[in-house]
Write a protein that holds these residues in place. Structure first.
Motif, mmCIF file in Angstrom:
data_model
loop_
_atom_site.group_PDB
_atom_site.id
_atom_site.type_symbol
_atom_site.label_atom_id
_atom_site.label_comp_id
_atom_site.label_asym_id
_atom_site.label_seq_id
_atom_site.Cartn_x
_atom_site.Cartn_y
_atom_site.Cartn_z
ATOM 1 N N ASP A 148 -22.307 -10.158 -30.986
ATOM 2 C CA ASP A 148 -22.826 -10.200 -29.626
ATOM 3 C C ASP A 148 -24.040 -11.122 -29.473
ATOM 4 O O ASP A 148 -24.522 -11.337 -28.376
ATOM 5 C CB ASP A 148 -23.194 -8.801 -29.136
ATOM 6 C CG ASP A 148 -21.966 -7.947 -28.875
ATOM 7 O OD1 ASP A 148 -20.844 -8.496 -28.866
ATOM 8 O OD2 ASP A 148 -22.126 -6.731 -28.686
ATOM 9 N N ARG A 149 -24.553 -11.659 -30.577
ATOM 10 C CA ARG A 149 -25.681 -12.592 -30.494
ATOM 11 C C ARG A 149 -25.226 -14.044 -30.479
ATOM 12 O O ARG A 149 -26.042 -14.946 -30.368
ATOM 13 C CB ARG A 149 -26.655 -12.346 -31.640
ATOM 14 C CG ARG A 149 -27.377 -11.021 -31.471
ATOM 15 C CD ARG A 149 -28.512 -10.895 -32.450
ATOM 16 N NE ARG A 149 -29.119 -9.597 -32.351
ATOM 17 C CZ ARG A 149 -30.215 -9.331 -31.633
ATOM 18 N NH1 ARG A 149 -30.817 -10.268 -30.955
ATOM 19 N NH2 ARG A 149 -30.705 -8.114 -31.606
ATOM 20 N N ASP A 150 -23.943 -14.276 -30.589
ATOM 21 C CA ASP A 150 -23.403 -15.637 -30.612
ATOM 22 C C ASP A 150 -22.848 -15.980 -29.233
ATOM 23 O O ASP A 150 -21.882 -15.381 -28.786
ATOM 24 C CB ASP A 150 -22.300 -15.729 -31.667
ATOM 25 C CG ASP A 150 -21.736 -17.124 -31.829
ATOM 26 O OD1 ASP A 150 -22.211 -18.066 -31.137
ATOM 27 O OD2 ASP A 150 -20.807 -17.282 -32.633
ATOM 28 N N ILE A 151 -23.470 -16.945 -28.566
ATOM 29 C CA ILE A 151 -22.995 -17.324 -27.229
ATOM 30 C C ILE A 151 -22.107 -18.568 -27.259
ATOM 31 O O ILE A 151 -21.831 -19.163 -26.222
ATOM 32 C CB ILE A 151 -24.164 -17.496 -26.224
ATOM 33 C CG1 ILE A 151 -25.095 -18.637 -26.620
ATOM 34 C CG2 ILE A 151 -24.928 -16.181 -26.087
ATOM 35 C CD1 ILE A 151 -26.113 -18.981 -25.540
ATOM 36 N N PHE A 157 -22.934 -19.768 -19.093
ATOM 37 C CA PHE A 157 -24.367 -20.033 -19.139
ATOM 38 C C PHE A 157 -24.702 -21.507 -18.954
ATOM 39 O O PHE A 157 -25.867 -21.859 -18.802
ATOM 40 C CB PHE A 157 -24.970 -19.518 -20.449
ATOM 41 C CG PHE A 157 -24.937 -18.028 -20.543
ATOM 42 C CD1 PHE A 157 -25.771 -17.257 -19.756
ATOM 43 C CD2 PHE A 157 -24.067 -17.398 -21.402
ATOM 44 C CE1 PHE A 157 -25.742 -15.874 -19.825
ATOM 45 C CE2 PHE A 157 -24.033 -16.022 -21.486
ATOM 46 C CZ PHE A 157 -24.869 -15.253 -20.692
ATOM 47 N N ASP A 158 -23.719 -22.396 -18.954
ATOM 48 C CA ASP A 158 -23.995 -23.818 -18.766
ATOM 49 C C ASP A 158 -24.725 -24.086 -17.459
ATOM 50 O O ASP A 158 -25.654 -24.875 -17.407
ATOM 51 C CB ASP A 158 -22.702 -24.646 -18.799
ATOM 52 C CG ASP A 158 -22.234 -24.936 -20.216
ATOM 53 O OD1 ASP A 158 -23.090 -25.012 -21.125
ATOM 54 O OD2 ASP A 158 -21.026 -25.077 -20.404
ATOM 55 N N ILE A 163 -32.710 -22.199 -16.711
ATOM 56 C CA ILE A 163 -33.364 -20.906 -16.884
ATOM 57 C C ILE A 163 -33.240 -20.419 -18.323
ATOM 58 O O ILE A 163 -34.152 -19.834 -18.876
ATOM 59 C CB ILE A 163 -32.719 -19.855 -15.948
ATOM 60 C CG1 ILE A 163 -32.881 -20.282 -14.497
ATOM 61 C CG2 ILE A 163 -33.299 -18.479 -16.179
ATOM 62 C CD1 ILE A 163 -32.039 -19.488 -13.534
ATOM 63 N N VAL A 164 -32.116 -20.689 -18.942
ATOM 64 C CA VAL A 164 -31.750 -20.054 -20.193
ATOM 65 C C VAL A 164 -32.094 -20.865 -21.439
ATOM 66 O O VAL A 164 -32.245 -20.315 -22.503
ATOM 67 C CB VAL A 164 -30.235 -19.736 -20.178
ATOM 68 C CG1 VAL A 164 -29.765 -19.189 -21.497
ATOM 69 C CG2 VAL A 164 -29.925 -18.764 -19.061
ATOM 70 N N VAL A 178 -25.915 -11.492 -21.459
ATOM 71 C CA VAL A 178 -24.795 -11.859 -22.333
ATOM 72 C C VAL A 178 -23.787 -10.716 -22.373
ATOM 73 O O VAL A 178 -22.573 -10.936 -22.278
ATOM 74 C CB VAL A 178 -25.290 -12.207 -23.758
ATOM 75 C CG1 VAL A 178 -24.119 -12.361 -24.724
ATOM 76 C CG2 VAL A 178 -26.138 -13.476 -23.736
ATOM 77 N N GLY A 179 -24.281 -9.476 -22.492
ATOM 78 C CA GLY A 179 -23.388 -8.308 -22.506
ATOM 79 C C GLY A 179 -22.568 -8.201 -21.236
ATOM 80 O O GLY A 179 -21.376 -7.872 -21.280
ATOM 81 N N GLU A 180 -23.181 -8.490 -20.081
ATOM 82 C CA GLU A 180 -22.447 -8.464 -18.804
ATOM 83 C C GLU A 180 -21.334 -9.500 -18.794
ATOM 84 O O GLU A 180 -20.217 -9.223 -18.357
ATOM 85 C CB GLU A 180 -23.406 -8.721 -17.643
ATOM 86 C CG GLU A 180 -24.402 -7.616 -17.397
ATOM 87 C CD GLU A 180 -25.509 -8.039 -16.437
ATOM 88 O OE1 GLU A 180 -25.436 -9.149 -15.854
ATOM 89 O OE2 GLU A 180 -26.470 -7.259 -16.299
#
Length: 191
Positions: A148-151, A157-158, A163-164, A178-180
């Motif tokens: 869950d830490r790998d996006i 998110f592009d 912001i990110v 990320v979870g959503e």
């Protein structure tokens, strides 16, 4: 511009076993050795008249080579030093601030909570940047065991890059986002 990347699924060109070492520059190898042993507490061995090797609690080492010139390392290319708690970050900051002039520490930033971790940065007498940071057990390497830490591939998110791009999944707010996205994509709540 920051962007979400895709995972390579082919065979790499090289057959590398591990990341074994990096190199730092120093003006004076004797002074550098004293700093790394007496201030940071690293293990040090001398490997030549102009170099030492440093490490602490891992097999990853840095060669510190006397080049006669200060490093031009940028803060972004810093070396991370993990401590056990936020209180230890603040204590390390206090202690380094007390000896800053004595040891020739050029810069010490204020501790701050950023991307889910608390840390501050400083430059050693040669201009190499270091970060003192409180992270979870296993440090950043633990991210490799938590899917869950790998996006990678989350192109949702592009469009949020402005912001990110300096946020990490260590940041609880960003991790919730990320979870959503993962839940919406998978049709199940993964938080």
């Amino acid at each position: 511009m920051p962007s979400i990347t895709e995972r390579f699924v082919g065979e790499p060109l090289l057959n590398v076993r591990r990341i074994g070492h990096g190199t730092l520059e120093t003006v004076d190898v004797a002074r550098a050795r004293r700093f790394y042993e007496e201030v940071i507490g690293l293990d040090v061995i001398q490997t030549s008249p102009r170099s030492v090797m440093i490490r602490l609690n891992t097999d990853h080492v840095y060669a510190v080579v006397e080049t006669g010139r200060p490093s031009e390392m940028s803060m972004m290319a810093h070396n991370g030093l993990d401590v056990g708690s936020v209180d230890e970050v603040h204590e390390a900051h206090r202690r380094l601030s007390e000896v800053q002039e004595q040891w020739g520490i050029k810069t010490i930033t204020e501790p701050r909570h950023m991307h889910g971790d608390t840390s501050f940065y400083f430059t050693d007498p040669d201009g190499n940047w270091w970060e003192i940071v409180a992270v979870r057990d296993g440090g950043y390497a633990a991210d490799f065991t938590d899917d869950d830490r790998d996006i990678t591939g989350l192109h949702e998110f592009d469009d949020e890059a402005g912001i990110v791009h300096f946020r990490h999944t260590h940041d609880p707010d960003f991790r919730a986002r990320v979870g959503e996205v993962l839940a919406a994509r998978d049709g199940a709540d993964r938080r």
